[in-house]
Enzyme design. Structure first.
Site, PDB file in Angstrom:
ATOM      1  N   GLY A  62     -17.131  12.417 -13.642  1.00 11.98           N
ATOM      2  CA  GLY A  62     -17.815  12.015 -12.806  1.00 11.98           C
ATOM      3  C   GLY A  62     -18.436  12.591 -12.140  1.00 11.98           C
ATOM      4  N   ALA A  67     -18.341  14.302  -9.004  1.00 11.86           N
ATOM      5  CA  ALA A  67     -17.583  15.045  -8.055  1.00 11.86           C
ATOM      6  C   ALA A  67     -16.910  16.506  -9.225  1.00 11.86           C
ATOM      7  CB  ALA A  67     -16.901  14.188  -7.905  1.00 11.86           C
ATOM      8  N   GLN A  95     -27.663   3.527  -9.992  1.00 16.22           N
ATOM      9  CA  GLN A  95     -29.069   3.845  -9.956  1.00 16.22           C
ATOM     10  C   GLN A  95     -30.046   3.824  -8.711  1.00 16.22           C
ATOM     11  OE1 GLN A  95     -29.488  -0.894  -9.859  1.00 16.22           O
ATOM     12  NE2 GLN A  95     -28.660  -0.743 -11.615  1.00 16.22           N
ATOM     13  N   GLY A  96     -30.195   3.540  -7.670  1.00 17.07           N
ATOM     14  CA  GLY A  96     -31.370   3.968  -6.687  1.00 17.07           C
ATOM     15  C   GLY A  96     -31.775   5.485  -6.387  1.00 17.07           C
ATOM     16  N   GLU A 137     -34.272   2.859   1.357  1.00 16.39           N
ATOM     17  CA  GLU A 137     -33.911   1.933   0.531  1.00 16.39           C
ATOM     18  C   GLU A 137     -32.878   1.610   2.159  1.00 16.39           C
ATOM     19  OE1 GLU A 137     -30.593   3.294  -1.845  1.00 16.39           O
ATOM     20  OE2 GLU A 137     -31.780   2.991  -3.914  1.00 16.39           O
ATOM     21  N   HIS A 148     -21.610  -4.840  -2.326  1.00 11.62           N
ATOM     22  CA  HIS A 148     -23.327  -4.830  -2.684  1.00 11.62           C
ATOM     23  C   HIS A 148     -23.790  -5.993  -2.550  1.00 11.62           C
ATOM     24  CE1 HIS A 148     -27.036  -3.438  -3.373  1.00 11.62           C
ATOM     25  NE2 HIS A 148     -26.686  -2.386  -3.788  1.00 11.62           N
ATOM     26  N   ARG A 159     -25.841  -2.815   4.236  1.00 14.55           N
ATOM     27  CA  ARG A 159     -25.882  -3.653   3.361  1.00 14.55           C
ATOM     28  C   ARG A 159     -24.559  -4.481   4.171  1.00 14.55           C
ATOM     29  NH1 ARG A 159     -24.554   0.972  -1.601  1.00 14.55           N
ATOM     30  NH2 ARG A 159     -26.835   0.747  -1.826  1.00 14.55           N
ATOM     31  N   HIS A 214     -18.211  -2.723  -3.978  1.00 13.90           N
ATOM     32  CA  HIS A 214     -19.497  -1.879  -4.993  1.00 13.90           C
ATOM     33  C   HIS A 214     -18.753  -0.583  -4.679  1.00 13.90           C
ATOM     34  CE1 HIS A 214     -22.624  -0.066  -6.451  1.00 13.90           C
ATOM     35  NE2 HIS A 214     -23.400   0.418  -4.794  1.00 13.90           N
ATOM     36  N   GLU A 260     -15.722   9.244  -5.019  1.00 13.16           N
ATOM     37  CA  GLU A 260     -15.057   8.284  -3.970  1.00 13.16           C
ATOM     38  C   GLU A 260     -14.094   8.279  -3.922  1.00 13.16           C
ATOM     39  OE1 GLU A 260     -17.036   5.123  -5.531  1.00 13.16           O
ATOM     40  OE2 GLU A 260     -16.160   3.137  -4.757  1.00 13.16           O
ATOM     41  N   ARG A 272     -20.924   3.051   4.017  1.00 12.72           N
ATOM     42  CA  ARG A 272     -21.947   4.391   3.522  1.00 12.72           C
ATOM     43  C   ARG A 272     -22.929   3.785   3.492  1.00 12.72           C
ATOM     44  NH1 ARG A 272     -23.352   4.563  -2.378  1.00 12.72           N
ATOM     45  NH2 ARG A 272     -23.354   2.660  -1.950  1.00 12.72           N
ATOM     46  N   SER A 314     -23.821   8.536  -1.913  1.00 14.43           N
ATOM     47  CA  SER A 314     -22.377   8.444  -1.940  1.00 14.43           C
ATOM     48  C   SER A 314     -22.639   9.618  -3.218  1.00 14.43           C
ATOM     49  CB  SER A 314     -22.081   7.760  -2.233  1.00 14.43           C
ATOM     50  OG  SER A 314     -22.465   6.700  -3.270  1.00 14.43           O
ATOM     51  N   LEU A 315     -23.365  10.284  -3.964  1.00  9.85           N
ATOM     52  CA  LEU A 315     -23.585  10.845  -4.615  1.00  9.85           C
ATOM     53  C   LEU A 315     -24.185  12.083  -4.099  1.00  9.85           C
ATOM     54  CD1 LEU A 315     -26.301   9.048  -7.204  1.00  9.85           C
ATOM     55  CD2 LEU A 315     -23.583   9.707  -8.203  1.00  9.85           C
TER      56      LEU A 315
HETATM   57  C1  LIG Z   1     -23.602   0.150 -10.167  1.00  8.73           C
HETATM   58  C2  LIG Z   1     -23.296   1.086  -9.445  1.00  8.73           C
HETATM   59  C3  LIG Z   1     -24.421   1.575  -8.659  1.00  8.73           C
HETATM   60  C4  LIG Z   1     -24.374   2.867  -7.712  1.00  8.73           C
HETATM   61  N1  LIG Z   1     -25.344   2.883  -7.480  1.00  8.73           N
HETATM   62  C5  LIG Z   1     -25.538   3.942  -6.724  1.00  8.73           C
HETATM   63  C6  LIG Z   1     -26.629   5.203  -6.269  1.00  8.73           C
HETATM   64  O1  LIG Z   1     -28.379   4.688  -6.053  1.00  8.73           O
HETATM   65  N2  LIG Z   1     -26.549   5.907  -5.092  1.00  8.73           N
HETATM   66  C7  LIG Z   1     -25.292   6.345  -5.113  1.00  8.73           C
HETATM   67  O2  LIG Z   1     -25.751   7.113  -3.655  1.00  8.73           O
HETATM   68  N3  LIG Z   1     -24.543   5.920  -4.800  1.00  8.73           N
HETATM   69  C8  LIG Z   1     -24.290   4.725  -5.727  1.00  8.73           C
HETATM   70  N4  LIG Z   1     -23.055   4.688  -6.645  1.00  8.73           N
HETATM   71  C9  LIG Z   1     -22.259   4.623  -6.386  1.00  8.73           C
HETATM   72  C10 LIG Z   1     -21.697   6.618  -6.846  1.00  8.73           C
HETATM   73  O3  LIG Z   1     -22.019   6.427  -8.193  1.00  8.73           O
HETATM   74  C11 LIG Z   1     -20.371   6.606  -6.966  1.00  8.73           C
HETATM   75  O4  LIG Z   1     -19.658   6.408  -5.671  1.00  8.73           O
HETATM   76  C12 LIG Z   1     -19.814   7.899  -7.813  1.00  8.73           C
HETATM   77  O5  LIG Z   1     -20.642   8.529  -8.469  1.00  8.73           O
HETATM   78  C13 LIG Z   1     -18.651   8.478  -7.476  1.00  8.73           C
HETATM   79  O6  LIG Z   1     -18.572   9.810  -8.295  1.00  8.73           O
HETATM   80  P1  LIG Z   1     -16.647  10.270  -8.465  1.00  8.73           P
HETATM   81  O7  LIG Z   1     -16.962  11.117  -9.550  1.00  8.73           O
HETATM   82  O8  LIG Z   1     -16.310  10.129  -7.351  1.00  8.73           O
HETATM   83  O9  LIG Z   1     -16.490   9.316 -10.081  1.00  8.73           O
HETATM   84  P2  LIG Z   1     -16.890   8.716 -11.212  1.00  8.73           P
HETATM   85  O10 LIG Z   1     -18.374   8.775 -11.710  1.00  8.73           O
HETATM   86  O11 LIG Z   1     -16.535   6.825 -11.447  1.00  8.73           O
HETATM   87  O12 LIG Z   1     -15.539   9.210 -11.873  1.00  8.73           O
HETATM   88  C14 LIG Z   1     -14.122   8.973 -11.980  1.00  8.73           C
HETATM   89  C15 LIG Z   1     -13.538  10.118 -13.474  1.00  8.73           C
HETATM   90  O13 LIG Z   1     -12.405   9.768 -13.113  1.00  8.73           O
HETATM   91  C16 LIG Z   1     -11.959   9.337 -14.255  1.00  8.73           C
HETATM   92  N5  LIG Z   1     -10.095   9.114 -14.206  1.00  8.73           N
HETATM   93  C17 LIG Z   1      -9.800   7.722 -12.813  1.00  8.73           C
HETATM   94  N6  LIG Z   1      -9.026   8.098 -13.369  1.00  8.73           N
HETATM   95  C18 LIG Z   1      -7.613   8.840 -14.262  1.00  8.73           C
HETATM   96  C19 LIG Z   1      -6.365   9.434 -14.265  1.00  8.73           C
HETATM   97  N7  LIG Z   1      -5.680   8.375 -14.186  1.00  8.73           N
HETATM   98  N8  LIG Z   1      -6.879  10.662 -15.470  1.00  8.73           N
HETATM   99  C20 LIG Z   1      -7.961  10.599 -15.791  1.00  8.73           C
HETATM  100  N9  LIG Z   1      -9.269  10.789 -15.428  1.00  8.73           N
HETATM  101  C21 LIG Z   1      -9.205   9.843 -13.935  1.00  8.73           C
HETATM  102  C22 LIG Z   1     -12.777   8.962 -14.718  1.00  8.73           C
HETATM  103  O14 LIG Z   1     -12.141   8.722 -16.440  1.00  8.73           O
HETATM  104  C23 LIG Z   1     -14.166   9.092 -14.110  1.00  8.73           C
HETATM  105  O15 LIG Z   1     -14.444  10.249 -15.248  1.00  8.73           O
HETATM  106  C24 LIG Z   1     -22.908   3.272  -7.449  1.00  8.73           C
HETATM  107  C25 LIG Z   1     -22.173   2.644  -7.823  1.00  8.73           C
HETATM  108  C26 LIG Z   1     -22.075   1.948  -8.552  1.00  8.73           C
HETATM  109  C27 LIG Z   1     -20.956   1.140  -9.412  1.00  8.73           C
END
Ligand SMILES: Cc1cc2nc3c(=O)[nH]c(=O)nc-3n(C[C@H](O)[C@H](O)[C@H](O)COP(=O)(O)OP(=O)(O)OC[C@H]3O[C@@H](n4cnc5c(N)ncnc54)[C@H](O)[C@@H]3O)c2cc1C
Length: 500
Positions: A13, A15, A53-54, A120, A236, A282, A344, A368, A379, A384-385
């Site tokens: 993701g 991160a 999305q947002g 927002e 959410h 929220r 959420h 996250e 939050r 969070s992004l």
């Molecule tokens: C519908 C929705 C809308 C959102 N809208 C917003 C927004 O508008 N603005 C905002 O700031 N935030 C928003 N958020 C929150 C934000 O999207 C997330 O907090 C953020 O994208 C998390 O990023 P991340 O890189 O931490 O994890 P993720 O993007 O979830 O990526 C997790 C990764 O870890 C991998 N993984 C997990 N477990 C394992 C394992 N055991 N072995 C190998 N790989 C593994 C997965 O395969 C994936 O690649 C939203 C969330 C959702 C669900």
């Protein structure tokens, strides 16, 4: 023979990918002296990031300033956020937007060619950078395009990390299950970044993707890392009311554009709960909806976007419009949208410092999964992004510091076995007893039942990925409930009727 890398990143993701891209900008990497591996358990774009999305919050507009963004972040977080972290992230935000733009992400502009920033819930100014209502997809694709160009990086998708040991020299031995070949392998790394996202799948109804089974929380806990505030779960307010576990998100931005919440009689009700009405934080909007649902017969309320101009719906919210049409056959320009609060976002997680370092030497948690102190008890939307990319950048000096030469210890690939667990039982317990409104009795009851599930289940005699994920869910659920029981007051998203 195990593969070995200086740094292993688990997660694709925002991160994980931005950590990799920032690493690629270091001299060490450019000189070919840094080996990096990125692992994801699904395909690379199976992430929550892809569904955001947002947008992403960063001060830019005239009239807005860092102090206002900082104040809004504290306000949402019930003032238990970490001061230094909030300041550091908010002040870094404009530069981070620049990085995203340099990496090829596009954000919407208005007809004067300026960035079209949205407002927002909880934000006192328009500072949300977006790409229609698919900002996450835009970011995910831009980051992915860049990583494919990098030399010296090993990328492994469909590979799930199922166990991690820390060796006596502090290196990590990472056990991976490769889904395509159904085989196991070992990876040794000097530093390890967990960027595994959230825990949404522990609830019955969530906006999160199937990958969000709390694996990183389980793995970090196994290593002995500190985990904090896991019960600070943000619900959410407006998940689309529909069948199934994954609920389509109706972005806050729609309320920002003027959509109004109405009860089953069609009456607007937010003014009864908060003077900011639909744009209150929220947790306040979610609890208001729960209260209204308790007063009526329907298990959902309505979001009314009919007064928003058609061209705005078409240009700013095309995916929401399409999802409502495809899933429920409704036209959001004419019909009310049935909505309900859904799990959420996880505000707590693996405790990290200002560089994303956990309490275990060499182990980082970014995105996250982490509890950085930015969000406090809730939050602020679109922070969070921002947090994920900010800590990806902040982590770099520590990640490339002291990468000692490899000294191999003998390791062995043992196939771990896990218990067969009833996922839906765990999810319904959490939904019922650890949802928006909690009670001491409910939490105690859930903890007892979760422990029973854990103690009374049998080990499966073959490895099965679902067993692993369910174990992560169960262990994360137990940590969450224990954390909820340890809270002494209500704050932000955390609400227990037996506390004040
Ligand atoms: C519908 C929705 C809308 C959102 N809208 C917003 C927004 O508008 N603005 C905002 O700031 N935030 C928003 N958020 C929150 C934000 O999207 C997330 O907090 C953020 O994208 C998390 O990023 P991340 O890189 O931490 O994890 P993720 O993007 O979830 O990526 C997790 C990764 O870890 C991998 N993984 C997990 N477990 C394992 C394992 N055991 N072995 C190998 N790989 C593994 C997965 O395969 C994936 O690649 C939203 C969330 C959702 C669900």
């Amino acid at each position: 023979m195990s593969k070995s890398f200086d740094i292993v990143i688990v997660g694709s993701g925002i991160a994980g990918l931005s950590t990799l891209l920032y690493l690629s900008e270091t001299d060490l990497f450019k000189q070919g002296k840094l080996s990096v591996c990125l692992i994801a358990k699904g395909s690379l774009n199976e992430t929550n990031t892809n569904w955001a999305q947002g947008g992403i919050a960063a001060v830019n507009a005239i009239g807005d300033n860092f102090d206002k963004h900082i104040k809004d972040t504290f306000n949402a977080g019930a003032y238990i956020n970490k001061n230094a972290i909030v300041e550091k992230v908010v002040k870094a935000a404009p530069g981070l937007m620049n990085d995203l733009i340099q990496w090829g992400a596009h954000f919407d502009k208005n007809n004067k060619g300026q960035y079209d920033l949205a407002k927002e819930g909880g934000h006192s100014d328009a500072r949300i950078w977006h790409k229609e209502d698919q900002t996450g997809k835009e970011i995910q694709e831009a980051l992915l395009q860049n990583i494919f160009l990098l030399p010296n990086v090993h990328i492994q998708e469909q590979a799930c990390v199922i166990n991690i040991n820390q060796l006596s020299n502090h290196f990590f031995e990472i056990h991976v299950f490769e889904k395509n070949t159904q085989t196991f392998s070992n990876i040794i790394s000097k530093k390890l970044v967990l960027a595994t996202g959230g825990v949404g799948m522990i609830y019955d109804k969530t906006t999160n993707q199937q990958i969000a089974t709390g694996d990183g929380i389980y793995l970090a806990n196994q290593l002995g890392a500190n985990i904090e505030n896991l019960s600070f779960i943000q619900f959410h307010p407006t998940g689309l009311y529909e069948k199934g576990q994954t609920s389509f998100l109706i972005s806050e931005a729609l309320r920002g554009a003027g959509a109004v919440l109405r009860n089953e009689q069609g009456e607007p009700f937010m003014i009864k709960y908060d003077e900011r009405k639909e744009l209150a934080p929220r947790d306040i909007v979610s609890r208001a909806i729960v209260s209204e649902i308790a007063l009526q017969s329907k298990p959902y309320v309505y979001l009314d976007a009919t007064q928003i101009e058609t061209h705005i719906l078409d240009t700013h919210f095309p995916s929401i419009k399409m999802a409502c049409k495809d899933r429920l056959g409704i036209d959001i320009g004419k019909d009310f949208i049935p909505v309900v609060p859904v799990q959420h976002y996880s505000c707590g997680g693996v405790k990290v410092n200002e560089y994303g370092e956990t309490t275990i030497a060499g182990l980082f948690a970014i995105g996250e999964i982490a509890s950085t102190g930015l969000h406090g008890a809730n939050r602020l939307a679109s922070n969070s992004l921002l947090e994920a990319i900010a800590f990806a950048k902040f982590s770099i000096p520590k990640l490339i510091d002291q990468l000692n030469p490899f000294i191999f210890e003998a390791t062995n690939v043992e196939i771990p076995l896990f218990k067969s667990l009833d996922r839906s039982h765990i999810q319904s317990l959490l939904q019922k007893q650890a949802g928006i409104v909690k009670s001491n009795d409910g939490l105690e009851n859930a903890l007892n039942q979760l422990n029973k599930i854990k103690n009374n289940s049998e080990f499966n005699n073959v490895f099965n990925l679902i067993d692993f994920e369910n174990t992560c869910l169960l262990e994360a659920a137990i940590l969450l409930i224990k954390n909820a029981l340890s809270q002494t007051s209500n704050k932000g998203v955390f609400y227990n009727i037996d506390l004040v």
